[in-house]
Design an enzyme around this catalytic site. Structure first.
Site, PDB file in Angstrom:
ATOM      1  CG  HIS A  99      -9.226  -1.750   4.328  1.00 31.76           C
ATOM      2  ND1 HIS A  99      -9.094  -1.620   2.732  1.00 31.76           N
ATOM      3  CD2 HIS A  99      -8.664  -0.496   4.657  1.00 31.76           C
ATOM      4  CE1 HIS A  99      -8.273  -0.270   2.653  1.00 31.76           C
ATOM      5  NE2 HIS A  99      -8.067   0.399   3.478  1.00 31.76           N
ATOM      6  CG  ASP A 100     -11.393   2.015   3.518  1.00 29.86           C
ATOM      7  OD1 ASP A 100     -11.051   1.887   4.655  1.00 29.86           O
ATOM      8  OD2 ASP A 100     -10.519   2.515   2.590  1.00 29.86           O
ATOM      9  CG  ASP A 119      -4.440   5.526   1.261  1.00 33.05           C
ATOM     10  OD1 ASP A 119      -5.422   4.837   1.269  1.00 33.05           O
ATOM     11  OD2 ASP A 119      -4.264   6.672   1.886  1.00 33.05           O
ATOM     12  CG  ASP A 157      -2.383   0.374   1.029  1.00 33.30           C
ATOM     13  OD1 ASP A 157      -2.562   1.689   0.648  1.00 33.30           O
ATOM     14  OD2 ASP A 157      -2.984  -0.202   1.443  1.00 33.30           O
ATOM     15  CD  GLU A 181      -8.848   4.735  -1.284  1.00 32.09           C
ATOM     16  OE1 GLU A 181      -9.555   4.383  -0.481  1.00 32.09           O
ATOM     17  OE2 GLU A 181      -7.923   5.588  -0.969  1.00 32.09           O
TER      18      GLU A 181
HETATM   19  C1  NOJ Z   1      -7.862   5.116   2.245  1.00 33.16           C
HETATM   20  C2  NOJ Z   1      -7.934   3.933   2.961  1.00 33.16           C
HETATM   21  O1  NOJ Z   1      -8.408   2.623   2.373  1.00 33.16           O
HETATM   22  C3  NOJ Z   1      -8.386   4.154   4.510  1.00 33.16           C
HETATM   23  O2  NOJ Z   1      -8.451   2.918   5.038  1.00 33.16           O
HETATM   24  C4  NOJ Z   1      -7.730   5.051   5.081  1.00 33.16           C
HETATM   25  O3  NOJ Z   1      -8.413   5.731   6.273  1.00 33.16           O
HETATM   26  C5  NOJ Z   1      -7.411   6.296   4.435  1.00 33.16           C
HETATM   27  N1  NOJ Z   1      -7.393   6.257   2.822  1.00 33.16           N
HETATM   28  C6  NOJ Z   1      -6.502   7.179   4.624  1.00 33.16           C
HETATM   29  O4  NOJ Z   1      -5.280   6.578   4.618  1.00 33.16           O
END
Ligand code: NOJ
Length: 571
Positions: free
Chosen positions: A338-339, A200, A98, A265
């Site tokens: 994971h989000d 990210d 990541d 992302e």
């Molecule tokens: C996206 C990530 O997937 C998330 O888990 C994180 O809190 C934020 N970016 C900040 O890095």
């Protein structure tokens, strides 16, 4: 479209904290990932994305990095990482890490030096700004709620910018010295043998340097910072002159020379910019297809609560997205990460939240055009947990949402109910390996509670059951990668069909020589469909029974939650 090595691959995301703990400290580790490589190989995984494993105070579970060139001792050592890369390579599995470079941790040496000497070179690694009459420099709201500005420790009127938590100061990409540090670090990892990165929050690296206030969009009197991104892009005529300059440089200095695989992302870009971002000469190899899983959030901001999706809406969103992509680009298809809450709990109606429905959802998603990314536990049908008190949560974002809800007048019960559906912790509960204590995840105390349903939903039980979700996913992935069908599943055209039949989600994948029909019934009642082409064979069925029989005429009946994958004549 020019073929790339990763087009026919299967991605898998590991959230290391929750995967497998081998030393009993309650936190998963790299040794746990190494131990499970045979499991991942058997599943058919080719690309393994590890959520952050760098040293971190874990305010945001590793997305707050205090040292980019090391491994957090909770996860292991650099030697463990090298061993993982080498062992994975033996199984033809590529490791991607990541890349979190929009921000670092407030414990990173750069930030500590900026605090010590704001006017020195490290002050310029961050966005430091004078406040307005002792107040924050503008009214932007951060992703996790509250202002994007925090006073720099020891300063009266100097603030630093953070798009996420205050412990995650944003890095100043306008500063060439900072960019050089990043490129050096990225190349250091690539030279170590990783195949690339998941990138990210990357859209945030370009700021609107006018820092003008945003229109207020919430009772807190602030405007959500993502609106500053879209406003800037509109004003400056798109992304090419803004963030594009940084992304091109990053690609040219790091990714291209290593032929790295990158998955961004990426939010807040128009679909017209797909080509720029992930086309033939795009900034990244691919990016996650968020539109279909997040459209329920359209027009809202983080402080609003939302609802579950209904399958018909999801179908529309997936289809619109697949059509838009055409053969311009390959997106990375997901139903969870994971989000996000788990796909089963989010997309399936109550009556479908069972092994049959879970297999149906997996089939629809894995056979779309693009590269599938499976999130750990998806392959056994893990579901959202039941959260009884706010203390059970670990996620900074959920806890913030809970308090926002309480401040807005919701009762404890209502606030918990609002959080529980969408909490990021739903996806972060430990991987369910077996029926032993803590689902076999740890012999210690798990850092986040284990879902109570682990005695029913776990790898060990499913491994030996031929009709399990796990064995179905193995078959599904094997079909997608099989020599006879990998071409059509990777490159075949996507064509929606039976679009107006409510509760049916169906599409063709088609090349000149092959036509595959994927057809699912999300509804409660059986549905009959008339096939448009003669059936050659049935490739896959989610019904727990012997071989499905070929239809005797051109009518097929799909039971509730049934999915069938046919090979049809091309005609
Ligand atoms: C996206 C990530 O997937 C998330 O888990 C994180 O809190 C934020 N970016 C900040 O890095």
């Amino acid at each position: 479209m020019k073929k790339k090595w990763w087009h026919e691959k299967i991605g898998y995301q590991i959230y290391p904290k929750s995967f497998l703990d081998t030393n009993g400290d309650g936190v998963g580790d790299l040794a746990g990932v190494i131990e499970k490589l045979p499991y991942l190989e058997q599943l058919g995984v080719d690309i393994l994305w590890l959520s952050p494993v760098y040293p971190s105070p874990m305010v945001d579970n590793g997305y707050d990095i205090s040292d980019y060139e090391n491994i957090d001792p909770r996860f292991g050592t650099l030697e463990d990482m090298d061993r993982l890369i080498a062992e994975a390579k033996k199984k033809n599995i590529s490791i991607i890490m990541d890349l979190v470079v929009n921000h670092c941790s407030d414990q990173h040496a750069w930030f500590q030096k900026a605090i010590a000497d704001p006017k020195g070179p490290y002050g310029d690694y961050f966005y430091l700004k004078e406040g307005k009459d002792g107040k924050e420099p503008n009214n932007w709201r951060s992703y996790f709620g509250g202002s994007v500005w925090e006073k720099l420790p020891g300063q009266e009127n100097l603030f630093y910018y953070h798009a996420y938590a205050k412990e995650q100061p944003d890095l100043n990409w306008e500063n060439p010295a900072l960019r050089e540090e990043i490129y050096k670090m990225v190349n250091w990892w690539l030279d170590r043998g990783i195949a690339g990165f998941r990138i990210d929050a990357i859209i945030n690296i370009k700021k609107d340097l006018t820092w003008e206030d945003l229109p207020v969009d919430g009772p807190d009197g602030r405007g959500f910072l993502t609106n500053s991104i879209t406003r800037m892009q509109k004003r400056d005529g798109g992304t090419k002159n803004g963030i594009g300059v940084f992304l091109r440089e990053l690609k040219e200095r790091c990714f291209a020379p290593h032929d790295a695989f990158t998955v961004g992302e990426v939010f807040e870009v128009d679909r017209e910019q797909l080509e720029e971002f992930i086309g033939e000469d795009g900034y990244f190899s691919t990016m996650f297809a968020f539109d279909p899983i997040q459209s329920y959030k359209k027009g809202t901001c983080q402080c609003e609560f939302d609802r579950n999706m209904n399958p018909d809406e999801w179908k529309q969103d997936v289809f619109v997205n697949q059509k838009l992509l055409g053969d311009i680009a390959f997106e990375a298809n997901i139903i969870e990460n994971h989000d996000e809450p788990t796909g089963v709990s989010r997309f399936l109606p109550d009556y479908a939240q069972n092994p049959t429905g879970t297999k149906m959802l997996g089939t629809i998603s894995v056979l779309l055009r693009g590269i599938p990314f499976i999130y750990q536990g998806q392959e056994i049908g893990m579901q959202n947990a039941v959260w009884n008190t706010v203390d059970e949560y670990n996620d900074i974002n959920t806890i913030d949402q809970y308090h926002t809800a309480r401040d807005a007048g919701l009762t404890d019960k209502e606030a918990l109910e609002a959080c529980s559906r969408l909490s990021r912790d739903n996806a972060r509960t430990p991987m369910q390996w077996n029926t032993q204590e803590n689902a076999g995840f740890t012999t210690g105390t798990p850092w986040l509670k284990v879902n109570d349903n682990y005695t029913e939903i776990n790898v060990e039980t499913q491994d030996t059951d031929p009709d399990s979700v796990l064995n179905y996913y193995r078959k599904l992935i094997a079909l997608r990668k099989s020599p006879a069908y990998k071409e059509v599943f990777a490159y075949g055209e996507f064509l929606p069909v039976y679009q107006n039949t409510s509760s049916v989600m169906a599409y063709y994948r088609k090349t000149e020589n092959q036509r595959i029909l994927i057809t699912a019934n999300f509804g409660k009642e059986a549905v009959s469909l008339t096939l448009e082409y003669p059936v050659k064979q049935i490739l896959l069925s989610n019904m727990a029974s012997a071989e499905p029989s070929l239809p005797s005429n051109d009518i097929i009946t799909l039971n509730s939650c049934e999915v069938l994958v046919f090979e049809l004549e091309t005609l």
